[in-house]
Design an enzyme around this catalytic site. Structure first.
Site, short mmCIF file in Angstrom:
data_model
loop_
_atom_site.label_atom_id
_atom_site.label_comp_id
_atom_site.label_asym_id
_atom_site.label_seq_id
_atom_site.Cartn_x
_atom_site.Cartn_y
_atom_site.Cartn_z
NE ARG A 10 -6.66 -1.71 5.34
CZ ARG A 10 -6.29 -1.97 4.11
NH1 ARG A 10 -7.00 -2.82 3.37
NH2 ARG A 10 -5.22 -1.40 3.57
N GLY A 11 -9.90 -6.28 5.41
CA GLY A 11 -10.21 -6.58 4.02
C GLY A 11 -9.66 -5.51 3.10
N GLY A 12 -9.59 -5.84 1.81
CA GLY A 12 -9.16 -4.86 0.82
C GLY A 12 -7.72 -5.06 0.37
CD1 TRP A 50 -1.04 -3.18 -2.72
CD2 TRP A 50 -0.09 -2.54 -0.79
NE1 TRP A 50 -0.02 -4.05 -2.46
CE2 TRP A 50 0.59 -3.68 -1.28
CE3 TRP A 50 0.33 -1.96 0.41
CZ2 TRP A 50 1.66 -4.24 -0.62
CZ3 TRP A 50 1.40 -2.52 1.07
CH2 TRP A 50 2.06 -3.65 0.57
CB THR A 51 -5.19 1.75 2.21
OG1 THR A 51 -6.29 1.00 1.70
CG2 THR A 51 -5.71 3.12 2.63
CE1 TYR A 52 0.94 8.31 2.32
CE2 TYR A 52 -1.11 9.55 2.09
CZ TYR A 52 0.21 9.49 2.48
OH TYR A 52 0.81 10.60 3.03
N GLY A 108 -12.06 -0.18 4.99
CA GLY A 108 -11.64 -1.57 5.15
C GLY A 108 -11.98 -2.00 6.56
N GLY A 149 -11.86 0.68 9.76
CA GLY A 149 -12.92 1.64 9.49
C GLY A 149 -12.76 2.37 8.17
CB CYS A 208 -8.62 0.20 -3.41
SG CYS A 208 -8.74 1.18 -1.90
#
Length: 232
Positions: free
Chosen positions: A79-81, A83-85, A159, A170, A188
């Site tokens: 996806r776009g963006g 790092w995400t937890y 994202g 989503g 992010c």
């Protein structure tokens, strides 16, 4: 007399998965759904779930923003963006739509409007819990300002990925996650601000409460009528 609008309203499948869904299983499920949306064999869908503790890397993620790659499972998300937890207590809503057609306030083939409307959906959802969510022009996601300190913290991330104008991935809204788990990354890619949650702000709501708020705010923005939330 029949209500012509009610007869022609489009519905969208909503369902929720119990327990914790491993990230690879969610990706496989979305890929299957997206393929079905493209060939007309599957409906558009909003899928509500939680993941076990997981770090995911968007297409702009930088290696230096992951501090401990062995702390939790780590996946390339596509996806776009950045790092995400994801983890327990965070409501993830994966949205799968055919963007070749308009959806409520979102014109056909307008990715910018779609992302803007996802943010608005989160803002309206938070408003139902008396929380003021805000956008920032230079930062994707939804932010809240601490009235005592003026600090800005992120409460929701988003994202998306678009394949031949079918969107997936989503949003992720922090309801009651362990905020310490975010410490393994720069969320992010933004070092100057922290993260928060509804519980951290004093709103002891459940995931079910959040699901109903997400569902109640959907139609005015995206046009389609959510089905009752079923089990995935």
């Amino acid at each position: 007399m029949h209500d012509r609008r009610a007869m022609t309203e489009k519905t969208i499948l909503w369902n929720s998965s119990p327990g914790l869904v491993p990230y690879p299983d969610a990706i496989a499920g979305m890929e299957h759904q997206v393929a079905g949306i493209r060939d007309g064999s599957a409906p558009e869908r909003v899928w509500l779930l939680e993941h076990p503790p997981t770090f995911t890397a968007g297409t702009s993620a930088r290696d230096e923003d992951l501090f401990n790659p062995h702390h939790f499972p780590t996946y390339a998300a596509g996806r776009g963006g950045q790092w995400t937890y994801h983890g327990p207590g965070q409501r993830v809503a994966y949205v799968m739509l055919d963007l070749t057609a308009p959806h409520g306030v979102v014109p056909a083939r307008d990715l910018r409007a779609y992302v803007h409307t996802l943010e608005e959906w989160l803002i309206r959802t938070l408003r139902r819990f008396d929380v003021t969510g805000e956008r920032r022009a230079d930062r994707i996601g939804v932010w809240v300002v601490d009235a005592r300190t003026g600090a800005e913290n992120k409460i929701a991330a988003l994202g998306v990925r678009v394949s031949r104008w079918t969107c997936w991935h989503g949003v992720a809204l922090n309801v009651a996650p362990n905020l310490d788990d975010f410490g393994g990354i720069v969320p992010c890619g933004i070092r100057e601000h922290g993260v928060t949650s509804l519980h951290a702000l004093g709103h002891k709501v459940s995931l079910g409460d959040v699901d109903e708020a997400l569902r109640a705010t959907w139609q005015d923005l995206f046009g389609s009528v959510p089905t009752p939330i079923g089990t995935a």
